[in-house]
Scaffold this motif. Structure first.
Motif, short mmCIF file in Angstrom:
data_model
loop_
_atom_site.label_atom_id
_atom_site.label_comp_id
_atom_site.label_asym_id
_atom_site.label_seq_id
_atom_site.Cartn_x
_atom_site.Cartn_y
_atom_site.Cartn_z
N SER A 283 0.83 -1.21 0.00
CA SER A 283 0.00 0.00 0.00
C SER A 283 0.86 1.25 0.00
N LEU A 284 1.99 1.20 0.71
CA LEU A 284 2.88 2.35 0.73
C LEU A 284 3.53 2.56 -0.64
N TYR A 285 3.83 1.45 -1.33
CA TYR A 285 4.41 1.58 -2.66
C TYR A 285 3.41 2.19 -3.63
N THR A 286 2.14 1.83 -3.49
CA THR A 286 1.11 2.41 -4.34
C THR A 286 1.04 3.92 -4.13
N GLU A 287 1.16 4.35 -2.87
CA GLU A 287 1.23 5.78 -2.57
C GLU A 287 2.42 6.41 -3.26
N LEU A 288 3.55 5.73 -3.19
CA LEU A 288 4.78 6.25 -3.77
C LEU A 288 4.64 6.43 -5.28
N LEU A 289 3.93 5.52 -5.94
CA LEU A 289 3.69 5.66 -7.37
C LEU A 289 2.95 6.96 -7.67
N ASP A 290 2.00 7.32 -6.81
CA ASP A 290 1.24 8.56 -7.01
C ASP A 290 2.16 9.79 -6.87
N VAL A 291 3.04 9.77 -5.88
CA VAL A 291 3.95 10.89 -5.68
C VAL A 291 4.93 10.99 -6.86
N ALA A 292 5.40 9.84 -7.35
CA ALA A 292 6.32 9.85 -8.49
C ALA A 292 5.63 10.43 -9.72
N ALA A 293 4.35 10.15 -9.89
CA ALA A 293 3.61 10.72 -11.02
C ALA A 293 3.52 12.24 -10.88
N GLN A 294 3.32 12.72 -9.66
CA GLN A 294 3.28 14.17 -9.42
C GLN A 294 4.63 14.81 -9.74
N ALA A 295 5.71 14.13 -9.37
CA ALA A 295 7.05 14.66 -9.65
C ALA A 295 7.28 14.77 -11.15
N ALA A 296 6.86 13.76 -11.88
CA ALA A 296 7.02 13.80 -13.34
C ALA A 296 6.23 14.95 -13.94
N GLN A 297 5.01 15.14 -13.46
CA GLN A 297 4.17 16.24 -13.96
C GLN A 297 4.78 17.59 -13.62
N LEU A 298 5.44 17.67 -12.46
CA LEU A 298 6.04 18.93 -12.02
C LEU A 298 7.07 19.42 -13.01
N ILE A 299 7.78 18.50 -13.64
CA ILE A 299 8.81 18.91 -14.59
C ILE A 299 8.35 18.77 -16.04
N GLY A 300 7.07 18.47 -16.24
CA GLY A 300 6.52 18.43 -17.58
C GLY A 300 6.73 17.14 -18.33
N VAL A 301 6.94 16.04 -17.61
CA VAL A 301 7.11 14.72 -18.22
C VAL A 301 5.84 13.90 -17.99
N ASP A 302 5.50 13.09 -18.98
CA ASP A 302 4.22 12.37 -18.92
C ASP A 302 4.15 11.38 -17.77
N GLU A 303 5.23 10.67 -17.47
CA GLU A 303 5.16 9.62 -16.46
C GLU A 303 6.54 9.36 -15.86
N PRO A 304 6.58 8.76 -14.67
CA PRO A 304 7.86 8.41 -14.04
C PRO A 304 8.61 7.39 -14.88
N GLN A 305 9.92 7.26 -14.59
CA GLN A 305 10.74 6.31 -15.35
C GLN A 305 11.38 5.25 -14.47
N LEU A 306 11.48 5.49 -13.19
CA LEU A 306 12.02 4.49 -12.26
C LEU A 306 10.90 3.79 -11.51
N LEU A 307 9.98 4.55 -11.00
CA LEU A 307 8.85 4.01 -10.22
C LEU A 307 7.62 4.03 -11.09
N THR A 308 7.29 2.89 -11.66
CA THR A 308 6.17 2.83 -12.60
C THR A 308 5.21 1.72 -12.22
N PRO A 309 3.93 1.86 -12.57
CA PRO A 309 2.97 0.79 -12.30
C PRO A 309 3.37 -0.52 -12.96
N ALA A 310 3.93 -0.45 -14.17
CA ALA A 310 4.34 -1.68 -14.86
C ALA A 310 5.43 -2.40 -14.08
#
Length: 271
Positions: free
Chosen positions: A206-233
Motif C-alpha cells: 500500500s505504501l508503494y502504491t502511494e509512492l507511485l502517485d507521488v512519483a507521477a506528481q514529480a514527473a508532472q512537475l517537470i513536464g514529463v508524462d510519467e515516471p521512469q524508475l517508479l512505474t505501475p508496470a
C-alpha cells in the motif's frame, strides 16, 4: 500539512551538504506525532539502515551499484551517514536522523551524467524518483524502529542555491533510449509535499502504491508524462523480485506492520 515545518527541514537538510557548489536532490520526512522521539545513536542509525536494506531495495538510486563506504558525522541535533565510493567520487548520498522524528536524504551526482558528460545543473528524473522512494523508506523504517503509528509528512526538492537555481532535468527518451535534457528551468523547482497515514493495516504494497502517485506528481512537475524508475508496470511485474525482497518473520518492519495500533506512542498533552 505543516509545509512551513517541512520547508525548515529542507533548509536544514540543504545546510548539511554543499548546495552552493553542487546540485542536490533533497527529501525530508517527519513523524508528525513523535513528540518524544528518542535521540538516535550511531548503532540506531546503522540498524535502521540495515532494516531498510533487508526490507526493500534501499538505497534505490545510483549509489546502490557502487561499493559503499560509510562516513559518519555527528552534530548536536542529527546524525549523518554518507554513502560514497572512490570509484565514483561524483556520486554521494547522505542520510540523517534528527530530533522530533525527522529523517532526511540527499543525493548528488555533481553534474556528471551517466554518459560522462558534465552539466553542473543536471538533475535526472530517475534520481529524483529514487529520493522519493528512499525518503519513504527511511521515514517508515524509522517509525518501525520507534514503534510509531500516525501521520507522516514529507517534502522533496532540488536545492535552490548554486547550480540548483537553474536546474536542467534529464530523462531517458522513450524511442531512442538516449539520455536527453527534457526541461530547462530559469528558476528553482518548487518543493513537492506529501502526507501519509501509517496504521496497523498499512502494508509495504500500500505504501508503494502511494509512492507511485507521488512519483507521477514529480514527473508532472517537470513536464514529463510519467515516471521512469517508479512505474505501475514495474510494480506489477517485478514487485516481489525487484522492489521488495521477501521480509523475514523477524524483520522489524514486518513485525511493526502487524502490530496493534495500541503500541502507538502516547501523544503530548494538548492543553
Amino acid at each position: 500539512m505543516s509545509t512551513d515545518v517541512l520547508d525548515e527541514a529542507l533548509v536544514g537538510a540543504a545546510a548539511a551538504v554543499d548546495v552552493h557548489n553542487r546540485i542536490w536532490i533533497l527529501g525530508v520526512g517527519r513523524l508528525v506525532e513523535a513528540y518524544d522521539a528518542p535521540e538516535f545513536s550511531e548503532d540506531d542509525l546503522r540498524q535502521i539502515l540495515s532494516v531498510a536494506a533487508d526490507s526493500v531495495v534501499f538505497p534505490s538510486g545510483p549509489v546502490r551499484y557502487l561499493p559503499q563506504g560509510y562516513q559518519q558525522q555527528v552534530q548536536p541535533e542529527y546524525r549523518l551517514i554518507t554513502y560514497s565510493s572512490p570509484q565514483a567520487p561524483h556520486l554521494q548520498m547522505t542520510l540523517g536522523l534528527g530530533a522530533s522524528g525527522f529523517a532526511a536524504v540527499a543525493l548528488t551526482r555533481s553534474g556528471v551524467l551517466p554518459t560522462h558528460e558534465h552539466d553542473p545543473c543536471a538533475v535526472l528524473l530517475t534520481d529524483l524518483e529514487s529520493i522519493l522512494a528512499d525518503t519513504f523508506t527511511l521515514s517508515v523504517t524509522t517509525a518501525a524502529y520507534t514503534g510509531y503509528f500516525g501521520p507522516i509528512e514529507m517534502a522533496f526538492a532540488v536545492s535552490g542555491d548554486g547550480p540548483g537555481s537553474t536546474p536542467n532535468v534529464y530523462t531517458v527518451d522513450g524511442e531512442s533510449g538516449e539520455l536527453i535534457c527534457a526541461a530547462r528551468f530559469d528558476n528553482p523547482l518548487p518543493p513537492l509535499y506529501h502526507g501519509s497515514e501509517l496504521t496497523a493495516d498499512s502494508t509495504i504494497e500500500s505504501l508503494y502504491t502511494e509512492l507511485l502517485d507521488v512519483a507521477a506528481q514529480a514527473a508532472q512537475l517537470i513536464g514529463v508524462d510519467e515516471p521512469q524508475l517508479l512505474t505501475p508496470a514495474a510494480y506489477r511485474a517485478d514487485f516481489d523480485a525487484k522492489f521488495v525482497r521477501p521480509v523475514s518473520p523477524d524483520s522489524l518492519v514486518a513485525n511493526y506492520l502487524r502490530t496493534s495500533a495500541q503500541h502507538r506512542p502516547e501523544q503530548a498533552p494538548t492543553d
